[in-house]
Structures are given as structure tokens and as C-alpha cells.
Design a protein around this motif. Structure first.
Motif, PDB file in Angstrom:
ATOM      1  N   GLU A   1     -72.607 -56.158 -66.451  1.00 18.91           N
ATOM      2  CA  GLU A   1     -72.622 -54.759 -66.009  1.00 18.91           C
ATOM      3  C   GLU A   1     -71.201 -54.353 -65.639  1.00 18.91           C
ATOM      4  O   GLU A   1     -70.437 -55.174 -65.119  1.00 18.91           O
ATOM      5  N   PRO A   2     -70.830 -53.084 -65.866  1.00 14.52           N
ATOM      6  CA  PRO A   2     -69.485 -52.635 -65.475  1.00 14.52           C
ATOM      7  C   PRO A   2     -69.238 -52.868 -63.982  1.00 14.52           C
ATOM      8  O   PRO A   2     -70.129 -52.688 -63.158  1.00 14.52           O
ATOM      9  N   ALA A   3     -68.000 -53.297 -63.667  1.00  8.00           N
ATOM     10  CA  ALA A   3     -67.646 -53.574 -62.275  1.00  8.00           C
ATOM     11  C   ALA A   3     -66.218 -53.118 -61.966  1.00  8.00           C
ATOM     12  O   ALA A   3     -65.576 -53.655 -61.085  1.00  8.00           O
ATOM     13  N   GLY A   4     -65.728 -52.165 -62.710  1.00  6.79           N
ATOM     14  CA  GLY A   4     -64.368 -51.679 -62.517  1.00  6.79           C
ATOM     15  C   GLY A   4     -63.814 -51.188 -63.831  1.00  6.79           C
ATOM     16  O   GLY A   4     -64.494 -51.207 -64.858  1.00  6.79           O
ATOM     17  N   LYS A   5     -62.558 -50.782 -63.795  1.00  4.19           N
ATOM     18  CA  LYS A   5     -61.936 -50.189 -64.981  1.00  4.19           C
ATOM     19  C   LYS A   5     -62.010 -51.106 -66.202  1.00  4.19           C
ATOM     20  O   LYS A   5     -62.483 -50.705 -67.250  1.00  4.19           O
ATOM     21  N   ASP A   6     -61.511 -52.320 -66.084  1.00  6.39           N
ATOM     22  CA  ASP A   6     -61.484 -53.259 -67.208  1.00  6.39           C
ATOM     23  C   ASP A   6     -62.264 -54.531 -66.902  1.00  6.39           C
ATOM     24  O   ASP A   6     -61.971 -55.580 -67.448  1.00  6.39           O
ATOM     25  N   THR A   7     -63.271 -54.440 -66.021  1.00  8.09           N
ATOM     26  CA  THR A   7     -63.988 -55.630 -65.555  1.00  8.09           C
ATOM     27  C   THR A   7     -65.496 -55.445 -65.674  1.00  8.09           C
ATOM     28  O   THR A   7     -66.006 -54.363 -65.434  1.00  8.09           O
ATOM     29  N   VAL A   8     -66.172 -56.521 -66.061  1.00  3.20           N
ATOM     30  CA  VAL A   8     -67.628 -56.555 -66.021  1.00  3.20           C
ATOM     31  C   VAL A   8     -68.036 -57.732 -65.141  1.00  3.20           C
ATOM     32  O   VAL A   8     -67.338 -58.740 -65.064  1.00  3.20           O
ATOM     33  N   ARG A   9     -69.158 -57.576 -64.451  1.00  4.91           N
ATOM     34  CA  ARG A   9     -69.723 -58.655 -63.624  1.00  4.91           C
ATOM     35  C   ARG A   9     -70.899 -59.202 -64.407  1.00  4.91           C
ATOM     36  O   ARG A   9     -71.838 -58.479 -64.740  1.00  4.91           O
ATOM     37  N   CYS A  10     -70.851 -60.489 -64.698  1.00  2.00           N
ATOM     38  CA  CYS A  10     -71.866 -61.111 -65.538  1.00  2.00           C
ATOM     39  C   CYS A  10     -72.685 -62.095 -64.716  1.00  2.00           C
ATOM     40  O   CYS A  10     -72.148 -62.804 -63.863  1.00  2.00           O
ATOM     41  N   SER A  11     -73.979 -62.120 -64.990  1.00  2.00           N
ATOM     42  CA  SER A  11     -74.856 -63.033 -64.259  1.00  2.00           C
ATOM     43  C   SER A  11     -75.869 -63.668 -65.199  1.00  2.00           C
ATOM     44  O   SER A  11     -76.245 -63.104 -66.223  1.00  2.00           O
ATOM     45  N   TYR A  12     -76.273 -64.847 -64.795  1.00  8.04           N
ATOM     46  CA  TYR A  12     -77.248 -65.633 -65.540  1.00  8.04           C
ATOM     47  C   TYR A  12     -78.124 -66.303 -64.505  1.00  8.04           C
ATOM     48  O   TYR A  12     -77.617 -66.863 -63.528  1.00  8.04           O
ATOM     49  N   GLY A  13     -79.438 -66.241 -64.678  1.00 14.15           N
ATOM     50  CA  GLY A  13     -80.296 -66.802 -63.643  1.00 14.15           C
ATOM     51  C   GLY A  13     -81.691 -67.159 -64.102  1.00 14.15           C
ATOM     52  O   GLY A  13     -82.622 -66.397 -63.875  1.00 14.15           O
ATOM     53  N   PRO A  14     -81.862 -68.318 -64.716  1.00 12.53           N
ATOM     54  CA  PRO A  14     -83.208 -68.734 -65.101  1.00 12.53           C
ATOM     55  C   PRO A  14     -83.998 -69.263 -63.902  1.00 12.53           C
ATOM     56  O   PRO A  14     -83.428 -69.774 -62.943  1.00 12.53           O
ATOM     57  N   ALA A  15     -85.296 -69.135 -63.972  1.00 14.27           N
ATOM     58  CA  ALA A  15     -86.158 -69.763 -62.962  1.00 14.27           C
ATOM     59  C   ALA A  15     -86.114 -71.275 -63.190  1.00 14.27           C
ATOM     60  O   ALA A  15     -85.880 -71.748 -64.302  1.00 14.27           O
ATOM     61  N   VAL A  16     -86.336 -72.023 -62.133  1.00 14.49           N
ATOM     62  CA  VAL A  16     -86.354 -73.485 -62.228  1.00 14.49           C
ATOM     63  C   VAL A  16     -87.726 -73.956 -61.745  1.00 14.49           C
ATOM     64  O   VAL A  16     -88.046 -73.844 -60.566  1.00 14.49           O
ATOM     65  N   THR A  17     -88.534 -74.455 -62.681  1.00  6.83           N
ATOM     66  CA  THR A  17     -89.858 -74.951 -62.319  1.00  6.83           C
ATOM     67  C   THR A  17     -89.743 -76.353 -61.719  1.00  6.83           C
ATOM     68  O   THR A  17     -88.694 -77.010 -61.826  1.00  6.83           O
ATOM     69  N   ARG A  18     -90.808 -76.809 -61.122  1.00  6.90           N
ATOM     70  CA  ARG A  18     -90.833 -78.156 -60.565  1.00  6.90           C
ATOM     71  C   ARG A  18     -90.571 -79.184 -61.674  1.00  6.90           C
ATOM     72  O   ARG A  18     -89.824 -80.146 -61.485  1.00  6.90           O
ATOM     73  N   ASP A  19     -91.184 -78.993 -62.854  1.00  5.79           N
ATOM     74  CA  ASP A  19     -90.953 -79.912 -63.975  1.00  5.79           C
ATOM     75  C   ASP A  19     -89.487 -79.906 -64.399  1.00  5.79           C
ATOM     76  O   ASP A  19     -88.918 -80.959 -64.711  1.00  5.79           O
ATOM     77  N   ASP A  20     -88.866 -78.713 -64.435  1.00  4.51           N
ATOM     78  CA  ASP A  20     -87.432 -78.625 -64.767  1.00  4.51           C
ATOM     79  C   ASP A  20     -86.616 -79.451 -63.780  1.00  4.51           C
ATOM     80  O   ASP A  20     -85.754 -80.237 -64.173  1.00  4.51           O
ATOM     81  N   ALA A  21     -86.875 -79.259 -62.508  1.00  3.49           N
ATOM     82  CA  ALA A  21     -86.104 -79.930 -61.462  1.00  3.49           C
ATOM     83  C   ALA A  21     -86.302 -81.441 -61.511  1.00  3.49           C
ATOM     84  O   ALA A  21     -85.339 -82.205 -61.387  1.00  3.49           O
ATOM     85  N   GLU A  22     -87.546 -81.875 -61.703  1.00  4.70           N
ATOM     86  CA  GLU A  22     -87.823 -83.313 -61.726  1.00  4.70           C
ATOM     87  C   GLU A  22     -87.236 -83.989 -62.960  1.00  4.70           C
ATOM     88  O   GLU A  22     -86.882 -85.158 -62.924  1.00  4.70           O
ATOM     89  N   GLY A  23     -87.127 -83.253 -64.061  1.00  7.39           N
ATOM     90  CA  GLY A  23     -86.588 -83.821 -65.296  1.00  7.39           C
ATOM     91  C   GLY A  23     -85.080 -83.715 -65.427  1.00  7.39           C
ATOM     92  O   GLY A  23     -84.514 -84.181 -66.415  1.00  7.39           O
ATOM     93  N   SER A  24     -84.413 -83.131 -64.451  1.00  8.63           N
ATOM     94  CA  SER A  24     -82.958 -82.948 -64.519  1.00  8.63           C
ATOM     95  C   SER A  24     -82.230 -84.083 -63.797  1.00  8.63           C
ATOM     96  O   SER A  24     -82.675 -84.535 -62.744  1.00  8.63           O
ATOM     97  N   PRO A  25     -81.109 -84.511 -64.364  1.00 14.99           N
ATOM     98  CA  PRO A  25     -80.315 -85.547 -63.683  1.00 14.99           C
ATOM     99  C   PRO A  25     -79.833 -85.077 -62.314  1.00 14.99           C
ATOM    100  O   PRO A  25     -79.491 -83.904 -62.137  1.00 14.99           O
ATOM    101  N   ARG A  26     -79.839 -85.979 -61.356  1.00 13.05           N
ATOM    102  CA  ARG A  26     -79.355 -85.670 -60.012  1.00 13.05           C
ATOM    103  C   ARG A  26     -77.835 -85.737 -60.006  1.00 13.05           C
ATOM    104  O   ARG A  26     -77.219 -86.443 -60.794  1.00 13.05           O
ATOM    105  N   GLY A  27     -77.241 -85.000 -59.081  1.00  9.28           N
ATOM    106  CA  GLY A  27     -75.792 -85.067 -58.904  1.00  9.28           C
ATOM    107  C   GLY A  27     -75.097 -83.760 -59.236  1.00  9.28           C
ATOM    108  O   GLY A  27     -75.712 -82.684 -59.277  1.00  9.28           O
ATOM    109  N   LEU A  28     -73.800 -83.864 -59.493  1.00  6.37           N
ATOM    110  CA  LEU A  28     -72.946 -82.714 -59.749  1.00  6.37           C
ATOM    111  C   LEU A  28     -73.167 -82.152 -61.146  1.00  6.37           C
ATOM    112  O   LEU A  28     -73.255 -82.899 -62.116  1.00  6.37           O
ATOM    113  N   TRP A  29     -73.256 -80.833 -61.217  1.00  2.00           N
ATOM    114  CA  TRP A  29     -73.375 -80.103 -62.475  1.00  2.00           C
ATOM    115  C   TRP A  29     -72.255 -79.065 -62.530  1.00  2.00           C
ATOM    116  O   TRP A  29     -71.734 -78.652 -61.500  1.00  2.00           O
TER     117      TRP A  29
END
Length: 151
Positions: free
Chosen positions: A98-126
Motif C-alpha cells: 500500500e502507498p506509504a509516502g511519495k516514493d514508498t510502499v509499505r508491504c505486508s505478508y501474514g499467513p495464519a499458522v495452524t497447530r499442524d504448521d507449527a508442529e511440523g516446522s523446525p524449531r529455532g531461528l528463522w
């Protein structure tokens, strides 16, 4: 006008003309987009509620931003050994901008995280990798734009 003054004036005009030509040539070259204020936040699922993963970044460019691709990847993965490339990023998901200034856009990404997603993901730093592309084809790739931890 003396000959010495005339030569000084001519030399000054040539120097200023050369600097002006350089400035015009530099201004005509496409400039890669700039990424700032990149942030990631992970909230684990709890009870019957899904968790969330959000990433935001500001993209500034003198040219219109065509796309912003994002990819979350674990520190202990093949991407840590073999750096992510623009080719890797071409097929990943896009952020919404979305526009956020003269030459700037603010971008976002946000998927839901299900319990299965969380349990199947490696622990630690991402890390979040982000690639911004403008309509003139210039790109910026930051393979570690923001970090989060899955505990």
C-alpha cells in the motif's frame, strides 16, 4: 579579456558541463529499490486459536514497485549453505503493498499458522527473505531482512 582569464573561463565551463553530463547520466540509470523497517513477528497457536506470522517492510524507489516476494526460511536449512537467489524467489508468495509516502510502499505478508504448521516446522531461528522488483526491472534481494524464532 586577457588570454589567461579566457582560458580559465573555458576550463570552468568544460568542467561544469562534464559534471552536469555525469549527473544526468547517473540520474537516468535505474536505481534499485531500498528496503527499510523490515520486521517479523511470530505468534504460536494456542488452544483452539491459530497462530500468526507477519512480515512488514517499506520499499522505496523512484520507479513504481511491481512486486515484493517474501519467503520465511529456517536458519538450519539448505538456504543457509547455498544462498537464496533471485531465481529461488521468483516462485514464492507475494506481499501486499500500500502507498506509504511519495516514493514508498509499505508491504505486508501474514499467513495464519495452524497447530499442524507449527508442529511440523523446525524449531529455532528463522529468516525472512524479501525481493522487491520495480517496473523498470531493477531488483533488491535481502536474504535476511528480518528474523523470528519458533520455540
Amino acid at each position: 579579456m586577457s588570454r589567461r582569464i579566457a582560458l580559465s573561463v573555458v576550463a570552468g565551463v568544460v568542467a561544469l558541463g562534464g559534471a552536469g553530463a555525469f549527473a544526468l547520466a547517473y540520474a537516468g540509470e535505474p536505481q534499485a529499490p531500498t528496503l527499510t523497517h523490515s520486521e517479523a513477528r511470530y505468534v504460536a497457536p494456542a488452544g483452539d486459536r491459530d497462530g500468526s506470522l507477519t512480515f512488514t517492510t517499506d520499499v522505496s524507489s523512484g520507479t513504481k514497485v511491481k512486486s515484493v516476494k517474501v519467503l520465511a526460511w529456517p536458519e538450519d536449512s539448505s538456504f543457509a549453505r547455498q544462498r537464496l537467489t533471485e531465481k529461488d524467489m521468483a516462485a514464492v508468495e507475494s506481499a501486499v503493498c500500500e502507498p506509504a509516502g511519495k516514493d514508498t510502499v509499505r508491504c505486508s505478508y501474514g499467513p495464519a499458522v495452524t497447530r499442524d504448521d507449527a508442529e511440523g516446522s523446525p524449531r529455532g531461528l528463522w529468516h525472512f527473505a524479501v525481493m522487491a522488483t520495480t517496473t523498470d526491472g531493477t531488483r533488491t534481494l535481502d536474504t535476511e531482512a528480518a528474523d523470528f524464532t519458533i520455540g
